[in-house]
Design a protein around this motif. Structure first.
Motif, PDB file in Angstrom:
ATOM      1  N   TYR A 158      79.695  62.540   3.253  1.00 20.13           N
ATOM      2  CA  TYR A 158      79.913  62.893   4.653  1.00 20.13           C
ATOM      3  C   TYR A 158      80.374  64.341   4.747  1.00 20.13           C
ATOM      4  N   ARG A 159      79.960  65.051   5.797  1.00 18.20           N
ATOM      5  CA  ARG A 159      80.377  66.436   5.976  1.00 18.20           C
ATOM      6  C   ARG A 159      81.315  66.538   7.175  1.00 18.20           C
ATOM      7  N   SER A 160      82.606  66.693   6.896  1.00 17.42           N
ATOM      8  CA  SER A 160      83.553  66.754   8.008  1.00 17.42           C
ATOM      9  C   SER A 160      83.556  68.139   8.657  1.00 17.42           C
ATOM     10  N   ASP A 161      82.775  69.094   8.098  1.00 22.25           N
ATOM     11  CA  ASP A 161      82.722  70.435   8.690  1.00 22.25           C
ATOM     12  C   ASP A 161      81.487  70.617   9.560  1.00 22.25           C
ATOM     13  N   SER A 162      80.719  69.523   9.803  1.00 16.26           N
ATOM     14  CA  SER A 162      79.428  69.673  10.484  1.00 16.26           C
ATOM     15  C   SER A 162      79.125  68.484  11.390  1.00 16.26           C
ATOM     16  N   PHE A 163      78.191  68.701  12.329  1.00 20.32           N
ATOM     17  CA  PHE A 163      77.532  67.565  12.963  1.00 20.32           C
ATOM     18  C   PHE A 163      76.795  66.834  11.846  1.00 20.32           C
ATOM     19  N   ASN A 164      76.935  65.515  11.787  1.00 17.20           N
ATOM     20  CA  ASN A 164      76.223  64.714  10.785  1.00 17.20           C
ATOM     21  C   ASN A 164      75.079  63.995  11.484  1.00 17.20           C
ATOM     22  N   ILE A 165      73.855  64.384  11.161  1.00 15.41           N
ATOM     23  CA  ILE A 165      72.682  63.741  11.767  1.00 15.41           C
ATOM     24  C   ILE A 165      71.987  62.928  10.685  1.00 15.41           C
ATOM     25  N   GLN A 184      64.579  42.435  16.695  1.00 21.14           N
ATOM     26  CA  GLN A 184      64.141  43.586  15.900  1.00 21.14           C
ATOM     27  C   GLN A 184      63.611  44.746  16.760  1.00 21.14           C
ATOM     28  N   THR A 185      63.902  44.709  18.068  1.00 14.26           N
ATOM     29  CA  THR A 185      63.457  45.808  18.940  1.00 14.26           C
ATOM     30  C   THR A 185      63.927  47.148  18.380  1.00 14.26           C
ATOM     31  N   ARG A 186      63.007  48.087  18.312  1.00 15.07           N
ATOM     32  CA  ARG A 186      63.375  49.392  17.757  1.00 15.07           C
ATOM     33  C   ARG A 186      64.008  50.288  18.810  1.00 15.07           C
ATOM     34  N   ILE A 187      64.869  51.200  18.334  1.00 12.21           N
ATOM     35  CA  ILE A 187      65.573  52.151  19.197  1.00 12.21           C
ATOM     36  C   ILE A 187      65.394  53.532  18.580  1.00 12.21           C
ATOM     37  N   ALA A 188      65.239  54.550  19.435  1.00 11.17           N
ATOM     38  CA  ALA A 188      64.938  55.894  18.919  1.00 11.17           C
ATOM     39  C   ALA A 188      66.146  56.577  18.287  1.00 11.17           C
ATOM     40  N   GLY A 189      67.344  56.332  18.873  1.00 10.74           N
ATOM     41  CA  GLY A 189      68.516  57.011  18.342  1.00 10.74           C
ATOM     42  C   GLY A 189      69.810  56.419  18.873  1.00 10.74           C
ATOM     43  N   VAL A 190      70.897  56.681  18.162  1.00 11.28           N
ATOM     44  CA  VAL A 190      72.239  56.247  18.574  1.00 11.28           C
ATOM     45  C   VAL A 190      73.188  57.411  18.309  1.00 11.28           C
ATOM     46  N   ALA A 191      74.125  57.637  19.247  1.00  6.23           N
ATOM     47  CA  ALA A 191      75.069  58.740  19.045  1.00  6.23           C
ATOM     48  C   ALA A 191      76.470  58.325  19.444  1.00  6.23           C
ATOM     49  N   ASN A 192      77.481  58.846  18.753  1.00  2.00           N
ATOM     50  CA  ASN A 192      78.867  58.694  19.196  1.00  2.00           C
ATOM     51  C   ASN A 192      79.048  59.572  20.421  1.00  2.00           C
ATOM     52  N   LYS A 193      79.736  59.023  21.415  1.00  2.00           N
ATOM     53  CA  LYS A 193      79.961  59.808  22.633  1.00  2.00           C
ATOM     54  C   LYS A 193      81.399  59.711  23.075  1.00  2.00           C
ATOM     55  N   PRO A 194      82.204  60.757  23.015  1.00  2.00           N
ATOM     56  CA  PRO A 194      81.880  62.031  22.375  1.00  2.00           C
ATOM     57  C   PRO A 194      81.988  61.876  20.862  1.00  2.00           C
ATOM     58  N   GLY A 195      81.514  62.860  20.131  1.00  2.00           N
ATOM     59  CA  GLY A 195      81.623  62.745  18.682  1.00  2.00           C
ATOM     60  C   GLY A 195      80.750  63.752  17.972  1.00  2.00           C
ATOM     61  N   HIS A 254      71.419  63.985   6.918  1.00  2.00           N
ATOM     62  CA  HIS A 254      71.384  62.985   5.842  1.00  2.00           C
ATOM     63  C   HIS A 254      70.056  62.249   5.937  1.00  2.00           C
ATOM     64  N   ILE A 255      69.254  62.319   4.883  1.00  2.00           N
ATOM     65  CA  ILE A 255      67.985  61.599   4.863  1.00  2.00           C
ATOM     66  C   ILE A 255      68.212  60.257   4.171  1.00  2.00           C
ATOM     67  N   LEU A 256      67.955  59.164   4.875  1.00  2.00           N
ATOM     68  CA  LEU A 256      68.172  57.830   4.307  1.00  2.00           C
ATOM     69  C   LEU A 256      66.890  57.361   3.617  1.00  2.00           C
ATOM     70  N   SER A 290      75.350  61.234  14.753  1.00  2.00           N
ATOM     71  CA  SER A 290      74.233  60.563  15.427  1.00  2.00           C
ATOM     72  C   SER A 290      73.218  60.140  14.379  1.00  2.00           C
ATOM     73  N   VAL A 291      72.431  59.133  14.746  1.00  2.00           N
ATOM     74  CA  VAL A 291      71.366  58.664  13.857  1.00  2.00           C
ATOM     75  C   VAL A 291      70.085  58.633  14.669  1.00  2.00           C
ATOM     76  N   ILE A 292      68.992  59.009  14.011  1.00  2.00           N
ATOM     77  CA  ILE A 292      67.720  59.104  14.723  1.00  2.00           C
ATOM     78  C   ILE A 292      66.632  58.438  13.877  1.00  2.00           C
ATOM     79  N   ASP A 293      65.739  57.709  14.545  1.00  2.00           N
ATOM     80  CA  ASP A 293      64.568  57.148  13.868  1.00  2.00           C
ATOM     81  C   ASP A 293      63.725  58.331  13.369  1.00  2.00           C
ATOM     82  N   ASP A 294      63.291  58.276  12.113  1.00  2.00           N
ATOM     83  CA  ASP A 294      62.617  59.455  11.538  1.00  2.00           C
ATOM     84  C   ASP A 294      61.442  59.979  12.377  1.00  2.00           C
TER      85      ASP A 294
END
Ligand SMILES: [Zn+2]
Length: 475
Positions: free
Chosen positions: A165-172, A185-196, A92-94, A199-203
């Motif tokens: 949302y795609r329930s048949d796939s990993f959603n990145i 406002q400290t930046r973070i590279a990525g966040v992920a559900n664990k397990p799950g 998913h491109i935001l 995940s979201v990633i800084d572009d």
């Protein structure tokens, strides 16, 4: 004089800080202006001494002693350890409301990301099938915060609400930035559900070691320094619940002596454990360049085992719903088999169905009947753009012996041509070559057209092999 020196030092200090944040900001500027590509971000960080941002995991398990047993081991598995797991992956491109984003993301970037995942996980028989990407045009959602409003989990819920949302796939999710909170406002590279499976990633970090790192969290991996700071010594000893990752601490580049030797400048001690080294090239360690880069980062065998056991025991109930068949990897993500045209009169490659297969694997296109005969091959960094007729596909990362999906083109009813060599009534060195057009459904019409005498007719059979037959046509 003293005061002047103090002012000077302060000025230098301020300049250094500005410099550091300028370097961070500069990456997005360079990406925006297309001066560097996303896949060059790591090497840019390396050569400009930029410290990468860190990551946050979104835990559901393993944060206290009660969950220790669960996190530690999952018991023997009933499924064969050599089982191959194929997972769908969707991106998913935001964007801003108007569809604009500062750092452009192309489908090539996303396919590169899928290739990175395959290269990082394939040695554990974990594979990723590209399922596409979509855009979410919402300025407010394009920045993700760890706390308060606009959190990652809220973004996931929002995406479900708008049926993207795609329930048949990993959603990145690819965000323009991820920050601690509105106040910090400290930046973070990525966040992920664990397990799950989310995940979201800084572009900027899409094509760096952060991507396999986040998916590692999705497969239930902790940071290699996870329990280091706990008061409970049992937890400290279990560390990240993986046998072959040594006890570790969080660290920065300055803590390492001699580059990526993994040796710490200062020995740390806790619960009687002396830590002299850290696994600096492990995907789940602190992000220190160039130690944890795509060029040299890896998962250990123990981490691979933990991931596979997590999948087999369905530590996340969602793993099952996002799996695909092994055969699905042999399907092109683009192309149309019905559009393949076989033209015997033309030896050039004009029979392309516009195919594209995801890169990241070693491909061999082999003869359907003799799978040891390779007609075309492609390496991990190439995108196969053909599926030659009458060949089957080998993906060497899956099997060196098995080939799938023999491509037999559909016979069409269009007018075609056969080569006919006519000798007249005596077979000798005197002959005439004819190209005779015919329609495949009207064989009788063809025989009416050939000349009198001995005729050698060359044509392809249904399996695509060139066959010849000699017929004699009387007056
Ligand atoms: Zn992490």
């Amino acid at each position: 004089m003293k005061k002047a020196r103090k002012v000077l030092y302060t000025l230098i200090l301020i300049l250094c800080c500005i410099n550091l944040s300028l370097a961070q900001e500069k990456i997005s500027d360079l990406l925006r202006s297309n001066t560097i590509q996303l896949k060059e971000v790591e090497s840019y960080m390396k050569s400009n001494n930029i410290a990468p941002l860190s990551c946050e995991e979104d835990h559901e398990h393993g944060s206290d002693v009660g969950n220790l047993r669960k996190g530690q081991a999952f018991g023997p598995s009933l499924k064969p350890i050599h089982a191959i797991y194929v997972f769908n992956v969707y991106f998913h491109i935001l964007n801003d409301n108007n569809g604009y984003r500062e750092v452009p993301i192309t489908e090539d970037d996303i396919l590169e990301a899928v290739s990175i995942l395959n290269k990082s996980f394939n040695s554990f028989n974990i594979f990723f099938k590209y399922k596409g990407f979509g855009s979410i045009n919402n300025t407010w959602r394009s920045v993700v915060y760890l706390g308060g409003n606009r959190t990652f989990n809220q973004l996931v819920e929002y995406t479900k609400g708008i049926n993207k949302y795609r329930s048949d796939s990993f959603n990145i999710f690819i965000a323009s930035s991820i920050r601690r909170s509105q106040y910090d406002q400290t930046r973070i590279a990525g966040v992920a559900n664990k397990p799950g499976i989310n995940s979201v990633i800084d572009d900027e970090y899409l094509l760096t070691s952060t991507l396999p790192h986040e998916i590692g969290h999705n497969f239930n991996l902790f940071h290699t320094h996870h329990n280091w700071n706990k008061n409970n010594c049992e937890l400290v000893r279990y560390n990240d619940f993986v046998e072959d990752t040594p006890p570790s601490v969080a660290y920065s580049a300055e803590d390492l002596s001699g580059g990526c030797s993994s040796e710490l400048n200062e020995v740390r001690n806790k619960c009687g454990i002396e830590i002299r080294r850290v696994p600096s090239s492990n995907f789940m360690s602190s992000n220190v360049m160039p130690c944890r880069s795509l060029d040299n980062a890896l998962f250990t065998e123990g981490q691979g085992k933990r991931m596979k056991l997590s999948i087999q025991q369905e530590i996340s109930p969602l793993y099952m719903s996002i799996q695909n068949s092994v055969e699905s990897l042999y399907e092109p993500y683009q192309g149309n088999y019905d559009k393949v045209v076989i033209d015997e009169s033309d030896e050039s490659e004009n029979h392309n169905g516009n195919f594209k297969f995801q890169k990241g694997f070693d491909y061999e296109f082999v003869d359907c009947d003799d799978i040891n005969e390779v007609e075309e091959s492609f390496t991990k960094d190439e995108t196969p753009n053909i599926h030659p007729p009458y060949t089957a596909i080998k993906i060497l990362q899956i099997s060196k012996d098995k080939a799938f999906k023999c491509h037999i083109p559909v016979e069409n009813e269009e007018e075609r041509e056969r080569t006919v060599i006519n000798f007249g009534t005596i077979i000798s060195n005197n002959y005439t070559v004819y190209k005779i057009k015919y329609e495949s459904s009207k064989e009788k019409e063809f025989y009416k057209k050939i000349p009198v005498g001995y005729n050698l007719i060359k044509s392809k059979n249904k399996e695509g092999q060139m066959v010849q037959k000699m017929i004699y046509k009387s007056q």
